[in-house]
Design an enzyme around this catalytic site. Structure first.
Site, PDB file in Angstrom:
ATOM      1  N   LYS A 116      76.983  37.441  58.266  1.00  0.00           N
ATOM      2  CA  LYS A 116      78.062  36.935  59.120  1.00  0.00           C
ATOM      3  C   LYS A 116      77.570  35.940  60.172  1.00  0.00           C
ATOM      4  CE  LYS A 116      80.496  39.289  56.460  1.00  0.00           C
ATOM      5  NZ  LYS A 116      81.204  38.596  55.351  1.00  0.00           N
ATOM      6  N   LYS A 158      79.360  43.113  66.689  1.00  0.00           N
ATOM      7  CA  LYS A 158      79.589  43.196  65.237  1.00  0.00           C
ATOM      8  C   LYS A 158      78.265  43.215  64.490  1.00  0.00           C
ATOM      9  CE  LYS A 158      83.984  40.670  65.253  1.00  0.00           C
ATOM     10  NZ  LYS A 158      84.753  39.553  64.659  1.00  0.00           N
ATOM     11  N   TYR A 202      86.040  39.298  72.882  1.00  0.00           N
ATOM     12  CA  TYR A 202      87.038  40.127  72.209  1.00  0.00           C
ATOM     13  C   TYR A 202      88.424  39.550  72.468  1.00  0.00           C
ATOM     14  CZ  TYR A 202      89.898  44.108  70.832  1.00  0.00           C
ATOM     15  OH  TYR A 202      90.838  44.912  70.230  1.00  0.00           O
ATOM     16  N   HIS A 235      91.796  48.463  58.823  1.00  0.00           N
ATOM     17  CA  HIS A 235      91.221  47.299  58.151  1.00  0.00           C
ATOM     18  C   HIS A 235      91.639  47.178  56.695  1.00  0.00           C
ATOM     19  CE1 HIS A 235      89.179  46.660  61.858  1.00  0.00           C
ATOM     20  NE2 HIS A 235      88.566  47.827  61.780  1.00  0.00           N
ATOM     21  N   LYS A 237      94.753  45.879  54.461  1.00  0.00           N
ATOM     22  CA  LYS A 237      96.018  45.151  54.544  1.00  0.00           C
ATOM     23  C   LYS A 237      97.103  45.929  53.816  1.00  0.00           C
ATOM     24  CE  LYS A 237      93.385  40.916  54.706  1.00  0.00           C
ATOM     25  NZ  LYS A 237      92.657  39.943  53.872  1.00  0.00           N
ATOM     26  N   GLU A 287      85.223  35.113  59.433  1.00  0.00           N
ATOM     27  CA  GLU A 287      84.475  35.375  58.196  1.00  0.00           C
ATOM     28  C   GLU A 287      85.018  34.498  57.082  1.00  0.00           C
ATOM     29  OE1 GLU A 287      84.776  39.558  57.152  1.00  0.00           O
ATOM     30  OE2 GLU A 287      84.313  40.158  59.191  1.00  0.00           O
ATOM     31  N   ARG A 291      85.715  35.107  47.248  1.00  0.00           N
ATOM     32  CA  ARG A 291      86.321  35.679  46.041  1.00  0.00           C
ATOM     33  C   ARG A 291      87.806  35.345  46.002  1.00  0.00           C
ATOM     34  NH1 ARG A 291      86.315  39.728  49.983  1.00  0.00           N
ATOM     35  NH2 ARG A 291      88.438  40.436  50.460  1.00  0.00           N
ATOM     36  N   ARG A 337     101.539  46.142  49.345  1.00  0.00           N
ATOM     37  CA  ARG A 337     100.570  46.866  48.513  1.00  0.00           C
ATOM     38  C   ARG A 337     101.064  48.293  48.287  1.00  0.00           C
ATOM     39  NH1 ARG A 337      94.429  45.111  50.089  1.00  0.00           N
ATOM     40  NH2 ARG A 337      94.864  42.920  50.564  1.00  0.00           N
TER      41      ARG A 337
END
Ligand code: MV4
Length: 449
Positions: A116, A158, A202, A235, A237, A287, A291, A337
């Site tokens: 990262k 992080k 933050y 985290h 979705k 980030e 993919r 989802r």
């Protein structure tokens, strides 16, 4: 031209890739664990290879098993889907060494974005706006305190090897820094075997906005607008939409151009997603995902393109079938989802599907590997389907989603379907005014056991 593609995945995304192959006249090879012998992707592919026992580590994550299946079946290329080996640079390196085409970016690009700090340095140098923070890794507490004083509290610590929310700690004041820094390092060491951390300002109430990019590996790249994926739980979705309700055409064009130029400059090949936090009209890179993402169908809907087909084309050395000027945003799309999970705790709920009926009609797409009588195995993630709706505008997409949810039947296991009808009744969802914390707060008020 590819004659045959092996799909190193399972579930709905394996079907998604098989469908693209079939339309392109390319044979498909499914791989499966012994738990998946009766899975839909095995039935739908032209051929299949059993690659091992149920646990992912011994099947869908096993590089030797996948490479052997590729050699046995004589496939020319591997599509990794998402998850599993899709962002594993070592896997892609092995394929490069075996002259098997990976349908995705190079191992170098995957490695750069997987670290990262390197990802952020790279993007910053390419002119992409980043969250203010440490210049690279932070080796000790004294340095962490100095950086935090400079950028101002609150800060977030992080893991360099992290991503997707794992191994992050917030320090709201100098008094909280010692504990936050030490905990972040210890958790990073435990989770990733690497205790390097970095620090960022933050941001309190941002949205998660991600820009879809696509490159041909020869210095040409386009963007396909953004998705707002702020509605997440732990985290994960749960609801994604495109375009982002908070992003206007001028803003989209501006950040899209920055992203497309960045990936063009590095000769990026295939689909990629550049993730930002968006607050007070400003974008901050966090980030890059190298993919195809779960939520790619909302982008496909509004631009009328087949992203998997394009991935296969560029992997073969062909040009993309569109230019930036060809990409005209049309309407609004939403994905929800469907997970086999029991509310209110979202505990996994594997088991037999006793009835399945997918909704249909204008502007409705259901990507799912379910069928009547299918038994969801307990070994893999709980995503069992994605319902995607497309309308001429956001209100039409919302109405269509409510209508399609009414038609959808998944019996035999608990699912997240009831969550979506409840969410659609919320004025803030109707208005598109939510941030990354909205869903968790709503769940606490409405579902707390
Ligand atoms: C942040 C942040 C606030 N400020 N970084 C979580 C997942 C990882 N991809 C980045 N994450 C965050 N990074 C700064 N500088 C808040 C989060 C965050 C978050 C981000 C996107 C979507 C949901 C989230 C939920 C909690 C925290």
């Amino acid at each position: 031209m590819f004659q045959k593609i092996l799909i190193a995945n399972r579930g709905e995304i394996a079907l998604r890739v098989i469908r693209a192959c079939r339309e392109m006249g390319i044979r498909s090879v499914a791989v499966h664990s012994t738990a998946d012998s009766d899975a839909m992707h095995v039935r739908m592919a032209d051929e299949s290879v059993c690659i091992g026992p149920p646990p992912g580590a011994q099947s869908y994550l096993s590089i030797p098993a996948i490479v052997s299946a590729c050699e046995i079946s004589g496939a020319d290329a591997i599509h990794p889907g998402y998850g599993f080996l899709s962002e594993n640079a070592n896997f892609v390196q092995v394929l490069e060494d075996h002259d098997i085409t990976f349908i995705g970016p190079t191992s170098d690009h995957i490695r750069i974005m997987g670290d990262k700090i390197t990802a952020k340095d790279t993007m910053k140098a390419l002119g992409v706006p980043c969250v203010p923070g440490s210049d690279g890794g932070v080796p000790d507490l004294a340095t962490a305190e100095k950086v935090a004083e400079q950028i101002g509290y609150p800060v977030i610590i992080k893991a360099t090897a992290g991503g997707g929310g794992r191994g992050m700690k917030v320090a709201r004041t100098a008094a909280e820094m010692t504990r936050a820094f030490q905990t972040a390092r210890a958790e990073a060491k435990g989770a990733f075997g690497n205790d390097e951390v970095y620090i960022e300002k933050y941001l309190e109430k941002p949205r998660h906005i991600e820009v879809q990019v696509f490159g041909d590996g020869k210095g040409n790249a386009v963007h396909l607008g953004e998705r707002d994926c702020s509605l997440q739980r732990r985290h994960q979705k749960v609801f994604e939409e495109a375009p982002g309700p908070a992003i206007d055409a001028e803003t989209r064009a501006r950040i899209g151009k920055v992203c497309a130029e960045a990936v063009a400059r590095i000769n990026y090949i295939g689909a990629g997603t550049i993730e930002f936090l968006y607050e007070n009209g400003e974008f901050f890179f966090i980030e890059m995902n190298t993919r195809l993402q779960v939520e790619h169908p909302v982008t496909e809907a509004i631009f009328g393109v087949d992203l998997v087909r394009e991935q296969i084309r560029v992997a073969e050395g062909l040009p993309m079938s569109f230019t930036q000027d060809d990409l005209v945003l049309n309407g609004h799309a939403i994905e929800v989802r469907i997970n086999a999970e029991k509310l209110p705790n979202f505990s996994p709920c594997p088991g037999r599907i006793t009835a399945f009926h997918a909704p249909g009609g204008l502007g409705v797409r259901m990507d799912s590997a379910l069928y009547d009588g299918y038994v969801i195995p307990p070994y893999y993630d709980s995503l069992i389907g994605k319902l995607i709706v497309h309308g001429r505008d956001r209100p039409e997409a919302l109405a269509r989603l409510a209508r399609a949810l009414g038609e959808l039947i998944v019996d035999g296991v608990d699912t997240t379907i009831p969550l979506f009808s409840a969410l659609l009744a919320e004025p803030e969802i109707q208005a598109g005014s939510y941030d990354i914390h909205w869903l968790e707060r709503w769940l606490e008020r409405n579902l707390a056991a």
